[in-house]
Design a protein around this motif. Sequence first.
Motif, PDB file in Angstrom:
ATOM      1  N   THR A   1      -9.955  19.474  -5.236  1.00 51.76           N
ATOM      2  CA  THR A   1      -9.359  18.716  -4.130  1.00 51.76           C
ATOM      3  C   THR A   1      -9.688  17.236  -4.298  1.00 51.76           C
ATOM      4  N   TRP A   2      -8.647  16.419  -4.175  1.00 49.44           N
ATOM      5  CA  TRP A   2      -8.791  14.970  -4.271  1.00 49.44           C
ATOM      6  C   TRP A   2      -8.799  14.340  -2.881  1.00 49.44           C
ATOM      7  N   VAL A   3      -9.325  13.131  -2.812  1.00 52.07           N
ATOM      8  CA  VAL A   3      -9.244  12.357  -1.568  1.00 52.07           C
ATOM      9  C   VAL A   3      -8.401  11.123  -1.853  1.00 52.07           C
ATOM     10  N   VAL A   4      -7.440  10.875  -0.986  1.00 52.71           N
ATOM     11  CA  VAL A   4      -6.719   9.598  -1.027  1.00 52.71           C
ATOM     12  C   VAL A   4      -7.156   8.845   0.221  1.00 52.71           C
ATOM     13  N   SER A   5      -7.895   7.760   0.008  1.00 53.25           N
ATOM     14  CA  SER A   5      -8.462   7.019   1.136  1.00 53.25           C
ATOM     15  C   SER A   5      -7.684   5.725   1.346  1.00 53.25           C
ATOM     16  N   ASP A   6      -6.979   5.681   2.463  1.00 51.14           N
ATOM     17  CA  ASP A   6      -6.135   4.525   2.794  1.00 51.14           C
ATOM     18  C   ASP A   6      -6.980   3.537   3.599  1.00 51.14           C
ATOM     19  N   GLU A   7      -7.322   2.417   2.964  1.00 50.91           N
ATOM     20  CA  GLU A   7      -8.264   1.469   3.569  1.00 50.91           C
ATOM     21  C   GLU A   7      -7.591   0.129   3.864  1.00 50.91           C
TER      22      GLU A   7
ATOM     23  N   GLY B   1       0.844  -1.194   0.000  1.00 51.54           N
ATOM     24  CA  GLY B   1       0.000   0.000   0.000  1.00 51.54           C
ATOM     25  C   GLY B   1       0.881   1.247   0.000  1.00 51.54           C
ATOM     26  N   LYS B   2       2.053   1.116   0.565  1.00 56.70           N
ATOM     27  CA  LYS B   2       2.964   2.248   0.685  1.00 56.70           C
ATOM     28  C   LYS B   2       3.291   2.856  -0.682  1.00 56.70           C
ATOM     29  N   GLN B   3       3.597   1.990  -1.647  1.00 56.19           N
ATOM     30  CA  GLN B   3       3.933   2.542  -2.966  1.00 56.19           C
ATOM     31  C   GLN B   3       2.706   3.129  -3.648  1.00 56.19           C
ATOM     32  N   ALA B   4       1.531   2.557  -3.352  1.00 54.40           N
ATOM     33  CA  ALA B   4       0.310   3.129  -3.941  1.00 54.40           C
ATOM     34  C   ALA B   4       0.112   4.553  -3.424  1.00 54.40           C
ATOM     35  N   LEU B   5       0.382   4.758  -2.135  1.00 56.56           N
ATOM     36  CA  LEU B   5       0.245   6.097  -1.554  1.00 56.56           C
ATOM     37  C   LEU B   5       1.299   7.039  -2.145  1.00 56.56           C
ATOM     38  N   PHE B   6       2.507   6.537  -2.257  1.00 57.05           N
ATOM     39  CA  PHE B   6       3.610   7.352  -2.788  1.00 57.05           C
ATOM     40  C   PHE B   6       3.342   7.718  -4.246  1.00 57.05           C
ATOM     41  N   ASN B   7       2.911   6.715  -5.023  1.00 53.63           N
ATOM     42  CA  ASN B   7       2.537   6.981  -6.426  1.00 53.63           C
ATOM     43  C   ASN B   7       1.467   8.072  -6.502  1.00 53.63           C
ATOM     44  N   SER B   8       0.479   7.980  -5.594  1.00 45.71           N
ATOM     45  CA  SER B   8      -0.625   8.956  -5.614  1.00 45.71           C
ATOM     46  C   SER B   8      -0.080  10.362  -5.421  1.00 45.71           C
ATOM     47  N   MET B   9       0.842  10.500  -4.468  1.00 51.59           N
ATOM     48  CA  MET B   9       1.408  11.837  -4.199  1.00 51.59           C
ATOM     49  C   MET B   9       2.195  12.337  -5.419  1.00 51.59           C
ATOM     50  N   LEU B  10       3.020  11.443  -5.974  1.00 52.49           N
ATOM     51  CA  LEU B  10       3.832  11.859  -7.129  1.00 52.49           C
ATOM     52  C   LEU B  10       2.964  12.179  -8.339  1.00 52.49           C
ATOM     53  N   ALA B  11       1.882  11.432  -8.489  1.00 55.24           N
ATOM     54  CA  ALA B  11       1.046  11.626  -9.674  1.00 55.24           C
ATOM     55  C   ALA B  11       0.163  12.873  -9.563  1.00 55.24           C
TER      56      ALA B  11
ATOM     57  N   ALA C   1     -10.330  24.189   6.811  1.00 57.31           N
ATOM     58  CA  ALA C   1      -8.984  23.866   6.298  1.00 57.31           C
ATOM     59  C   ALA C   1      -8.928  23.883   4.774  1.00 57.31           C
ATOM     60  N   LEU C   2     -10.058  23.698   4.112  1.00 58.51           N
ATOM     61  CA  LEU C   2     -10.052  23.606   2.644  1.00 58.51           C
ATOM     62  C   LEU C   2      -9.797  24.964   1.992  1.00 58.51           C
ATOM     63  N   SER C   3      -9.087  24.932   0.878  1.00 56.87           N
ATOM     64  CA  SER C   3      -8.908  26.150   0.085  1.00 56.87           C
ATOM     65  C   SER C   3      -8.487  25.700  -1.312  1.00 56.87           C
ATOM     66  N   SER C   4      -8.333  26.647  -2.209  1.00 53.65           N
ATOM     67  CA  SER C   4      -7.957  26.264  -3.577  1.00 53.65           C
ATOM     68  C   SER C   4      -6.528  25.716  -3.634  1.00 53.65           C
ATOM     69  N   LYS C   5      -5.756  25.923  -2.536  1.00 55.91           N
ATOM     70  CA  LYS C   5      -4.375  25.402  -2.530  1.00 55.91           C
ATOM     71  C   LYS C   5      -4.333  23.923  -2.174  1.00 55.91           C
ATOM     72  N   VAL C   6      -5.443  23.404  -1.628  1.00 59.59           N
ATOM     73  CA  VAL C   6      -5.428  22.017  -1.138  1.00 59.59           C
ATOM     74  C   VAL C   6      -5.690  21.053  -2.287  1.00 59.59           C
ATOM     75  N   LYS C   7      -4.694  20.232  -2.597  1.00 64.30           N
ATOM     76  CA  LYS C   7      -4.861  19.289  -3.702  1.00 64.30           C
ATOM     77  C   LYS C   7      -5.402  17.953  -3.205  1.00 64.30           C
ATOM     78  N   ILE C   8      -4.992  17.558  -1.988  1.00 62.73           N
ATOM     79  CA  ILE C   8      -5.387  16.224  -1.505  1.00 62.73           C
ATOM     80  C   ILE C   8      -5.792  16.292  -0.035  1.00 62.73           C
ATOM     81  N   LEU C   9      -6.798  15.501   0.306  1.00 64.94           N
ATOM     82  CA  LEU C   9      -7.104  15.198   1.708  1.00 64.94           C
ATOM     83  C   LEU C   9      -6.827  13.708   1.874  1.00 64.94           C
ATOM     84  N   ILE C  10      -6.009  13.359   2.867  1.00 65.50           N
ATOM     85  CA  ILE C  10      -5.743  11.931   3.117  1.00 65.50           C
ATOM     86  C   ILE C  10      -6.655  11.455   4.240  1.00 65.50           C
TER      87      ILE C  10
END
Length: 411
Positions: free
Chosen positions: A219-225, A117-127, A177-186
């Motif tokens: 803003t995207w959501v990355v949901s770690d399940e 899952g770690k690389q999936a999270l890392f890929n998400s950030m890089l992408a 906390a949300l604003s136009s600068k926020v790309k992701i919520l984890i």
Amino acid sequence: MSDSKSSKPKNSQGPLSRRLDGVSESATLKLNATVQAMKARGEDVINLTAGEPDFNVPDAAKEAVIESLQKNRSKYTPAPGITELREAIAAKTNAQQPEVVRSQAWKAANVIVTNGGKQALFNSMLALLDPGDEVLIPTPYWLSYPEMVKLAGGIPKFIPSTLANQFKIQPEQLKNALSSKVKILILNSPSNPTGSLYSKAEFAALAEVIQSTPGAENTWVVSDEIYDRIILGDTPFCSFLNAAPGLRDRTVTVNGMSKSAAMTGWRIGWSVAPENVTQGMITLQGQSTSGINSLAQWASLAALKLPDSYFEQGLQIYRKRCKLMLEILRKARKIEVMAPEGAFYVFIGVKDYMRAGEDSIAFAQRVLEEAKVALVPGTPFGEPEFLRLSFATDEQSIQNGCERLVKYLEK
Ligand SMILES: Cc1ncc(COP(=O)(O)O)c(C=O)c1O
């Protein structure tokens, strides 16, 4: 003649790139190494730091490896993984997200198989991240999130949660906390380190904020399940998108085999996301690690086909251990404890036992040296007055370790 300019260190750590400035080593992996070294010296340490199940890998997975070897499945696999496994992952995700399936089911093309899952999270950030993009991370958090964000050039921003709110962020906090600068919520439910679990209604309330806050349209959501199968109480697991189908086109769901099937060392994780994002991750992976170990992928396919009933016995064991751990810990008068609803950790507040100037790292060090119980400090998870105890270990260790701890705290 030496060129003084080119030999000048690029950053404070000598030849290392600036990318590594301010990025910490994994605190849990480091701690585990210290405990193993103490044990090797013959010291009687009780280890309650485990971040992985102590169960064996399902036989079905072992048999699939043997069969795959016999079939010589030893060549490179496609960068995003073997099709059979990607299809099985899409099917699992669809089963957990029936509300999403109503509009558009996930297919193999939405899935990438990753090195845990770690690389999936890392890929998400890089992408997804450009330099300077902000990423909202509720505290306490799994310790790798902020470091991954920094490595990808993003800026972690924290939303504090409290024990009074069972370590879950509130919609109002998210709105602020949300604003136009926020790309992701984890998001991470069930959570490591707290064991808290968001209900469908709680996730829906957060999703509603994302959908209605001006500026949060991108803003995207990355949901770690990753702990989806380890549910301890009455609240059922809810996959984020099942509470928020309207966010299908800006959510990455991350999961894997490590915790659910006790396959940490096999390194199989994945993400499920809109096709263009998955495609970006495939490009990244194709130019870095390539496809994941072929045998582990076939083994994961076999383990994914196991029925829920297969995992029931393990769950009963976790529930029993959790109860035991809570019973003993509650004997310490000034400990703050929350009964976890998922995962295999109990997160305890110990501020009333700390000495002046001490944080949880120094405190855990003292407990390790004086009581010989290894616990994970909360500081790298963003909670300096807490400790994480794992019940992914045998009952005897839980009993002795927690009793030693309580005795030490109360002395
Ligand atoms: C919350 C959380 N996410 C992701 C991971 C990564 O798991 P893996 O890379 O082993 O699949 C872990 C492992 O500890 C975790 O606790």
